[in-house]
Design a protein around this motif. Structure first.
Motif, PDB file in Angstrom:
ATOM      1  N   TYR A  75       0.960  -1.181  -0.237  1.00  0.00           N
ATOM      2  CA  TYR A  75       0.112   0.193   0.055  1.00  0.00           C
ATOM      3  C   TYR A  75       1.053   1.293   0.022  1.00  0.00           C
ATOM      4  N   VAL A  91      -7.461   4.272   1.920  1.00  0.00           N
ATOM      5  CA  VAL A  91      -6.964   2.916   2.070  1.00  0.00           C
ATOM      6  C   VAL A  91      -8.112   1.637   1.988  1.00  0.00           C
ATOM      7  N   HIS A  94      -8.132  -1.035  -0.621  1.00  0.00           N
ATOM      8  CA  HIS A  94      -7.210  -2.117  -0.508  1.00  0.00           C
ATOM      9  C   HIS A  94      -7.193  -2.842   1.014  1.00  0.00           C
ATOM     10  N   MET A 106      -0.745  -5.857   6.168  1.00  0.00           N
ATOM     11  CA  MET A 106      -0.542  -4.604   5.240  1.00  0.00           C
ATOM     12  C   MET A 106       0.839  -4.114   5.077  1.00  0.00           C
ATOM     13  N   TYR A 108       2.957  -1.519   4.304  1.00  0.00           N
ATOM     14  CA  TYR A 108       2.900   0.019   4.329  1.00  0.00           C
ATOM     15  C   TYR A 108       4.155   0.393   3.625  1.00  0.00           C
TER      16      TYR A 108
END
Length: 304
Positions: A75, A91, A94, A106, A108
């Motif tokens: 992401y 976000v 996603h 996730m 990042y």
């Protein structure tokens, strides 16, 4: 000394088949090739790339067809510039894609002011926070964002990355110091080395926060060239700075032993962006898998 099975899963990122940042590298390779070859090698799951469906049901159906899991997905975050509420709104698609496909973390990556995708910009020009207060406020926003993700059963896995605000070992130290436990660390062995550190030392310092692992090897001579010749990140990739575990200069036996000793239970993800015309995708993905599989399956006393 315990010899219990090391309960991790081994996955891979499709970047060895088809590069998101440099589409010319493997751009012609269909996703089906990566999925079928990865499955046949023995990988249990894939991280997402730009060729995967972005609709949760379609992604779930695709992966089920290959008997593979969705590991996680990158992401592109902007919390160095925008508010927590803006990031939460951004976000949502996603996050839904990950949660509806069983992901627990996730990836990042901070892209605000990042030069990782700029081929003409040398790495020494990467961004830096102007003072400690700015870094602290960034950490507070990350923590709040991580709290939001946890409400949905997903932990933020912060990816320290070349060309970004958090690159060097001291950046990682500061990040961990100014964020709460809601912010997990994605330990990337290759970026830790390229960023100027000893990967094992970085892992030892922050093992309690590590919630995701990218197993990337490096070619030390190319790292030196990249620094001395002031290459961009993408030029370093094109010149072969990264490779798969077992093909470079990083001691993965020590890394796996440390993760195992501290009870790590997440994914080990092979992620090594290379030119598939130079480093054939199947051969290198297979080498990376065999290296990790042997270390994961070995009795503890054999790898310490």
């Amino acid at each position: 000394m315990s010899t219990d099975t090391f309960k991790v899963k081994i996955g891979i990122n499709p970047i060895g088949w088809s590069n998101d940042d440099l589409p010319a590298l493997g751009g012609e390779t269909p996703l089906s090739t990566a999925l079928s070859e990865g499955r046949d090698i023995g990988y249990q799951g894939f991280e997402l790339g730009n060729k995967f469906p972005r609709e949760p049901a379609a992604l779930r159906e695709l992966m089920a067809d290959y008997g593979l899991e969705v590991v996680s997905g990158w992401y592109s975050g902007w919390l160095a510039e925008r508010s927590v509420q803006e990031e939460i709104a951004a976000v949502e698609p996603h996050l839904r894609l990950l949660t509806e496909n069983g992901c627990k973390v996730m990836v990042y990556g901070e892209v605000a002011d990042s030069i990782q995708g700029e081929r003409s910009t040398p790495l020494y020009k990467r961004p830096r926070f102007r003072d400690e207060d700015t870094f602290k406020r960034y950490g507070e926003r990350l923590t709040a964002f991580g709290q939001h993700l946890l409400k949905h059963g997903v932990r933020l896995a912060y990816h320290h990355h070349m060309g970004a605000y958090v690159e060097a070992p001291e950046d990682i130290d500061r990040l961990m110091a100014c964020t709460g436990d809601e912010v997990g660390l994605l330990f990337d062995s290759g970026h830790a080395y390229f960023g100027g550190g000893d990967p094992l030392a970085v892992l030892d310092r922050h093992i309690q926060r590590v919630c995701h692992v990218h197993c990337k090897d490096v070619r030390p001579t190319i790292v030196q060239h990249a620094r001395n010749r002031q290459w961009s990140f993408l030029d370093a990739v094109l010149n072969g700075v990264f490779t798969v575990p077992g093909d470079g200069g990083i001691d993965f036996a020590a890394i796996v032993a440390t993760l195992r000793a501290h009870g790590y239970r997440g994914w080990l993800v092979v992620e090594a962006e290379q030119d598939p015309a130079v480093a054939p995708s199947y051969a290198y993905a297979s080498k990376g898998y065999r290296t990790l599989r042997a270390l994961v399956d070995a009795p503890l006393q054999e790898i310490t």
